[in-house]
Design a protein around this motif. Structure first.
Motif, short mmCIF file in Angstrom:
data_model
loop_
_atom_site.label_atom_id
_atom_site.label_comp_id
_atom_site.label_asym_id
_atom_site.label_seq_id
_atom_site.Cartn_x
_atom_site.Cartn_y
_atom_site.Cartn_z
N TRP A 1 -2.10 6.26 15.05
CA TRP A 1 -2.10 5.98 14.33
C TRP A 1 -3.25 6.13 14.74
O TRP A 1 -3.36 5.07 15.76
CB TRP A 1 -1.97 5.98 13.44
CG TRP A 1 -1.66 4.62 12.57
CD1 TRP A 1 -2.43 3.68 13.42
CD2 TRP A 1 -0.77 3.86 12.82
NE1 TRP A 1 -2.07 2.07 12.68
CE2 TRP A 1 -0.77 2.38 12.77
CE3 TRP A 1 1.00 4.37 12.85
CZ2 TRP A 1 0.43 1.90 12.27
CZ3 TRP A 1 1.93 3.17 12.21
CH2 TRP A 1 1.97 1.58 13.04
N ASN B 1 -6.27 3.72 -3.57
CA ASN B 1 -5.79 2.93 -2.39
C ASN B 1 -6.23 1.87 -1.80
O ASN B 1 -7.62 2.36 -1.44
CB ASN B 1 -4.69 3.68 -1.77
CG ASN B 1 -3.42 3.34 -1.21
OD1 ASN B 1 -3.13 1.30 -0.80
ND2 ASN B 1 -2.00 3.67 -0.77
N PHE C 1 2.78 -4.31 6.85
CA PHE C 1 3.01 -3.38 6.57
C PHE C 1 3.11 -1.90 8.04
O PHE C 1 3.08 -1.10 7.98
CB PHE C 1 1.82 -3.17 5.40
CG PHE C 1 2.32 -3.59 4.27
CD1 PHE C 1 2.97 -3.21 3.25
CD2 PHE C 1 0.87 -4.64 4.04
CE1 PHE C 1 3.59 -3.85 2.39
CE2 PHE C 1 1.47 -5.78 3.22
CZ PHE C 1 2.38 -5.71 2.14
N GLN C 2 2.35 -1.93 8.76
CA GLN C 2 2.44 -1.43 10.31
C GLN C 2 3.46 -1.73 10.41
O GLN C 2 3.89 -0.67 11.26
CB GLN C 2 0.91 -2.29 10.98
CG GLN C 2 -0.48 -2.13 10.67
CD GLN C 2 -1.36 -2.65 9.47
OE1 GLN C 2 -0.71 -3.42 8.73
NE2 GLN C 2 -1.98 -2.70 9.15
N PRO D 1 1.16 -1.13 0.14
CA PRO D 1 -0.15 -0.29 0.11
C PRO D 1 1.07 1.10 -0.16
O PRO D 1 0.03 2.07 0.07
CB PRO D 1 -0.52 0.13 0.61
CG PRO D 1 0.43 -1.21 2.34
CD PRO D 1 0.87 -1.83 1.17
N PHE D 2 2.11 0.98 0.18
CA PHE D 2 2.90 2.13 0.36
C PHE D 2 3.20 3.52 -1.38
O PHE D 2 3.41 2.40 -1.89
CB PHE D 2 4.10 2.86 1.02
CG PHE D 2 3.75 1.94 2.36
CD1 PHE D 2 3.66 3.01 3.58
CD2 PHE D 2 4.29 0.32 2.94
CE1 PHE D 2 3.31 2.63 4.54
CE2 PHE D 2 4.27 0.48 4.00
CZ PHE D 2 3.96 1.42 4.99
N ARG D 3 3.40 4.35 -0.82
CA ARG D 3 3.78 5.10 -2.34
C ARG D 3 4.21 5.33 -2.41
O ARG D 3 5.11 5.88 -1.23
CB ARG D 3 2.58 6.13 -2.25
CG ARG D 3 0.91 5.42 -2.46
CD ARG D 3 1.20 4.79 -4.45
NE ARG D 3 -0.44 4.00 -4.30
CZ ARG D 3 -0.66 2.84 -4.21
NH1 ARG D 3 0.07 2.11 -3.16
NH2 ARG D 3 -1.90 2.57 -3.69
N TRP E 1 -8.11 -14.59 6.98
CA TRP E 1 -8.93 -14.48 8.15
C TRP E 1 -10.11 -13.34 7.46
O TRP E 1 -10.14 -12.98 6.05
CB TRP E 1 -7.96 -13.41 8.92
CG TRP E 1 -7.72 -12.07 8.26
CD1 TRP E 1 -8.13 -11.07 7.99
CD2 TRP E 1 -6.02 -11.26 8.15
NE1 TRP E 1 -7.71 -9.61 8.07
CE2 TRP E 1 -6.50 -10.11 7.95
CE3 TRP E 1 -5.11 -12.06 9.08
CZ2 TRP E 1 -4.88 -9.01 8.23
CZ3 TRP E 1 -3.54 -11.17 8.71
CH2 TRP E 1 -3.53 -9.72 8.25
N TRP F 1 -7.50 -8.44 -1.36
CA TRP F 1 -7.81 -9.08 -0.30
C TRP F 1 -9.08 -8.18 0.20
O TRP F 1 -8.52 -6.41 -0.03
CB TRP F 1 -7.03 -8.37 0.52
CG TRP F 1 -5.81 -9.82 0.95
CD1 TRP F 1 -5.29 -10.11 0.11
CD2 TRP F 1 -5.24 -9.71 2.06
NE1 TRP F 1 -4.36 -11.01 0.77
CE2 TRP F 1 -4.31 -10.32 2.18
CE3 TRP F 1 -4.64 -8.82 3.16
CZ2 TRP F 1 -2.66 -11.54 2.72
CZ3 TRP F 1 -3.80 -8.90 4.50
CH2 TRP F 1 -3.42 -10.69 4.07
N GLU G 1 7.56 6.62 0.61
CA GLU G 1 7.18 7.40 1.18
C GLU G 1 7.02 7.10 2.68
O GLU G 1 6.99 8.62 3.35
CB GLU G 1 5.38 7.30 1.06
CG GLU G 1 4.61 6.92 1.64
CD GLU G 1 3.24 6.99 1.55
OE1 GLU G 1 2.74 7.43 1.68
OE2 GLU G 1 2.34 5.20 1.14
N ALA H 1 -0.43 -11.13 5.97
CA ALA H 1 -0.30 -9.87 5.54
C ALA H 1 1.00 -9.18 6.12
O ALA H 1 1.89 -8.13 6.08
CB ALA H 1 -0.67 -8.52 6.33
N ARG I 1 5.66 0.46 8.81
CA ARG I 1 5.46 2.05 9.20
C ARG I 1 5.47 2.29 10.52
O ARG I 1 5.55 3.19 11.06
CB ARG I 1 3.54 2.17 9.60
CG ARG I 1 3.14 3.44 9.30
CD ARG I 1 1.19 3.44 8.65
NE ARG I 1 1.46 5.06 8.20
CZ ARG I 1 1.57 5.37 6.96
NH1 ARG I 1 1.39 4.87 6.42
NH2 ARG I 1 1.09 7.08 7.23
#
Lengths: 407, 396
Positions: B200, B77, A277-278, A62-64, B367, B19, A77, A325, A281
């Motif tokens: 976040w 995205n 990804f998390q 998902p990153f750009r 999942w 997904w 990014e 993931a 991040r």
């Protein structure tokens, strides 16, 4: 029996420190005041979430990508501060290495060699300590801060063993004598006398090395101030980012400035088999902030020309995203980076294929990587040391220096 | 009243290629929308009577497929959450492209496009039969819709989205710890605040009247010795002020600025790998948060909304929870997670009264990423990262 030593007990040990001729080469090499800082991404950072993005591909995530200060080079990014430092950095996008799991990979990317039952290869830090260290210095030549890798000095011997300190960068408690100075000095004199007599009578290099280690520990007392960074941290927090890794990088800069030849700084937990990804991040922003701060600081102090900054982990991560993931281990094509010390920044070396699954052109092996590092540090990668009777070059036989990376 | 009696799997909608991440019903149990990691949103209209279907022995599919009728084009995205606002007039979507969009559910068609949503099945079939992959074969033709209202204000990935029970307020939270509450009718921000700068926003929910917000914040560690503290707070939307720090109630020594390994040991068991799902009960008396990320067993904490004290833990999903919701009568909590199950538990005593789906055998087996309940509460839907949307109906 060239290259081997007899012990008092009559056994044969590895030739710690090499033979006299090789010592001379090392001493000559030390005249070039070059240093190395290794930024170690333990667990294996993902190339797709750092330097070799594949946006829009099934492997992309998902990153750009974002632009950098070098036209045509785009990075993740998550690294906006490093994007402004790319003119100083050479990225190798085509590492192809030979150990796919952590223990072997950590050994490989610390030594340049695969683990062997017969030979204990020295870590990069030990080699740099030997060829770039300062004989008799107060500070150790090879310092590891919150780091990994347990190959140590290998056949170079305990003289070049790394001095490890914890994640907070503080010296270990045992490094401070709690004895009264006068009492400690008296005790030291007695110990030196007894040990000296023993060494002389037995002609034991082991005893000699023990004595040297003891002296090094005592000298460290004089250099303790180099490890105290609290005051400097207040001013540097913004530059390095308010993170533990940032503090470690500041300490690395300070140690190098104080004459330490090699400092390894570790950041943990890149082994993102789930939630890749998390994880990235969380991990990458403080890392890249500190790295960018380190490069800026070295440059501002006029030290970057003589300090090689190496960024690597033990492995890369799979192009495929698993059903947790996560990304798993991958060594067919992954990324590392070099900066400073004559490295020609502002370039990417090698090209991966569209999905990052394989090298398209210019593969770089672990041997090539180490040969290039040694060359940047003005150490001959073909220089040999002895493991027992066997001559062993610093970089494995057949390794090639990636000359395009050197200025 | 919600009655989880005799659930029957009615449809398994194929949504492959990326997904599926989120799902919502659009006004009835016959119309639903789902989003995926590519930023695509598709809309399905389910016939009252499913097409004829015969399950293959040992096949994955146990119910018929129906192809979508529309694709909503705009996001660039991953879609993080979907929800329905203003009595079903709008579908709200949040995305990693840093935008929230409101899609009119009766918007005109923009065009038509052919899409392939069974790419993975085709690959599997090609491998099974040894024939050449038939990815060039026609897919399905769907309408496209580009009409939507853009809610701009976030500068980072938007992780979460919630809607008040009356459908008038929308809450969104991003990876820069920014929370924005929007008025759905005017598309204007009515309140905004930020959590700890290192965190976040993992989950955010609004009460039925939109006056109270429940916000969970957290972040993956920056290093083994640099672990930012999470946050779990109730906020007064009118003043954008914190009204209750729930973690402080759970752990009186809790400090939001602490980031040591020892500190993480204190809150780690309660938070797990992050409280990534949240809900406020319809009467506003309880809040629920689910332990997500990959964790041992994710549970739902039911907490008193006034005192912040733990009422009880309900449900448990092996490897972590992904989504939770209260039924409209507040008597049941519906959760889903990484064990590929939807679990329905009674709020009063925590008793599990229904399980939809079944674990596939450990952490390496997919999942369920999201769950939604139809307005009449007779149909329940869950998105499956294996590329499927499961639709169950209850009897009655």
């Amino acid at each position: 029996m060239k290259g081997a030593l007899a012990t008092a007990a009559g056994g044969v040990v590895l030739n710690w420190g090499g033979l006299t001729g090789f010592r001379a080469i090392a001493e000559e090499a030390r005249k070039v005041k070059k240093h190395c800082i290794l930024l170690w991404m333990n667990g294996g950072a993902s190339q797709f979430e750092t330097f070799d993005m594949k946006p829009g591909r099934p492997t992309g995530g998902p990153f750009r990508p974002i632009d950098t200060n070098v036209p045509g080079i785009r990075i993740c990014e998550l690294m906006p501060k490093m994007a402004k430092q790319m003119d100083k950095v050479a990225v190798i996008r085509t590492m192809r290495t030979s150990e796919v799991d952590h223990p072997g990979g950590i050994y490989l990317m610390h030594t340049g060699y695969r683990p062997s039952a017969n030979v204990r290869f020295p870590e990069l830090g030990a080699v740099v300590a030997k060829y770039r260290g300062i004989v008799g210095a107060d500070l150790p030549d090879f310092v590891k801060i919150s780091s990994n890798g347990d190959a140590g000095a290998g056949f170079l011997g305990p003289k070049y063993q790394g001095f490890s300190i914890g994640s907070d960068g503080n010296l270990p408690q045992f490094s401070v004598s709690n004895m009264e100075p006068a009492k400690e000095a008296k005790r030291h004199d007695l110990r030196s006398f007894v040990e000296g007599r023993f060494a002389a009578e037995t002609n034991s290099e082991v005893a000699q090395m023990h004595s040297e280690s003891y002296e090094a520990a005592r000298r460290l007392q004089k250099g303790r101030a180099a490890f105290k960074i609290d005051a400097e941290w207040a001013q540097s927090k913004e530059l390095y980012g308010d993170s533990e890794f940032g503090r470690r990088c500041l300490l690395a800069r300070k140690l190098v400035e104080s004459g330490v030849a090699f400092v390894e700084v570790g950041q943990s937990s890149y082994d993102s088999h789930s939630d890749n990804f998390q994880w990235h991040r969380g991990l990458v922003p403080p890392m890249e902030h500190a790295w960018a701060g380190l490069l800026t600081d070295l440059k501002d102090r006029g030290m970057l020309d003589k300090t090689l900054v190496v960024w690597t982990g033990e492995i890369g991560r799979t192009p495929g995203i698993n059903n947790r993931a996560g990304r798993d281990h991958y060594v067919r094509c992954w990324s590392t980076a070099l900066a400073g010390c004559g490295i020609k920044g502002g370039q990417t070396y090698g090209t991966s294929d569209a999905d990052g699954a394989d090298v398209k052109e210019n593969p770089v092996t672990e041997g090539d990587f180490f040969a290039t590092i040694y060359s940047a540090l003005s150490i001959n990668p073909k220089a040999e040391n002895y493991a027992g009777l066997r001559p062993v070059p610093l970089a494995p036989f057949g390794s090639k220096v990636v000359k395009e990376l050197l200025g | 009243m919600f009655t989880p009696a005799k659930p029957k799997l009615r449809y398994q909608l194929t949504f492959e290629g990326s997904w599926p991440t989120s799902v919502a019903f659009l006004g009835s149990g016959r119309r639903l929308a789902a989003g995926n990691q590519l930023g695509q949103i598709f809309v399905w209209e389910l016939p009252e009577k499913p097409p004829e279907f015969k399950a293959e022995p040992k096949g994955d599919r146990q119910a018929p497929n129906v192809w979508p009728v529309r694709r909503l084009d705009g996001h660039g995205n991953e879609i993080s959450r979907l929800a329905v606002a203003l009595d079903g007039k709008f579908l709200a979507s949040s995305s990693f492209d840093r935008s929230v969009r409101l899609w009119p559910t009766n918007a005109p068609v923009t065009g038509k496009i052919e899409v392939v949503l069974d790419a993975d099945s085709r690959k599997r079939e090609a491998r099974r039969t040894g024939k050449k992959e038939s990815s060039k074969e026609p897919g399905v033709t769907v309408e496209t819709q580009i009409e939507c209202e853009l809610l701009e204000g976030h500068k980072e990935w938007i992780y979460t989205l919630g809607i008040s029970g009356d459908g008038k307020r929308v809450i969104s939270g991003d990876a820069a710890s920014q929370v924005i509450v929007w008025d759905a009718a005017t598309r204007k921000s009515v309140a905004t605040w930020a959590g700890h700068p290192w965190n976040w926003i993992l989950a955010a929910s609004l009460s039925a009247n939109g006056k109270t917000a429940l916000v969970s914040e957290g972040r993956y560690k920056r290093d083994d010795f640099d672990i930012p503290s999470p946050g779990l707070k109730l906020w007064d939307v009118a003043t954008a002020k914190e009204s209750l720090d729930i973690l402080k109630v759970q752990f009186p020594k809790f400090s939001p600025s602490e980031r040591s390994y020892n500190s993480a040991q204190m809150w780690g068991k309660f938070v797990g790998a992050g409280l990534i799902a949240s809900a406020i009960s319809p009467d506003g008396k309880l809040v629920a948060v689910g332990q997500g990320g990959e964790t041992g067993t994710g549970t739902v904490h039911l907490l008193d909304a006034v005192t912040g004290k733990l009422v009880r833990d309900v449900s448990s999903h092996g490897s972590g929870i992904t989504d939770i919701l209260f039924t409209s009568d507040g008597r049941h909590i519906v959760s889903t997670g990484r064990d590929t199950c939807v679990r329905i538990c009674q709020v009063a005593d925590g008793k599990e009264v229904a399980v939809l789906g079944a674990p596939r055998g450990g952490q390496f087996k997919d999942w369920f990423s999201a769950v939604a309940l139809s307005p009449d509460e007779r149909t329940i839907v869950a998105t499956d990262i294996a590329g499927m949307i499961h639709v169950w109906e209850f009897e009655g």
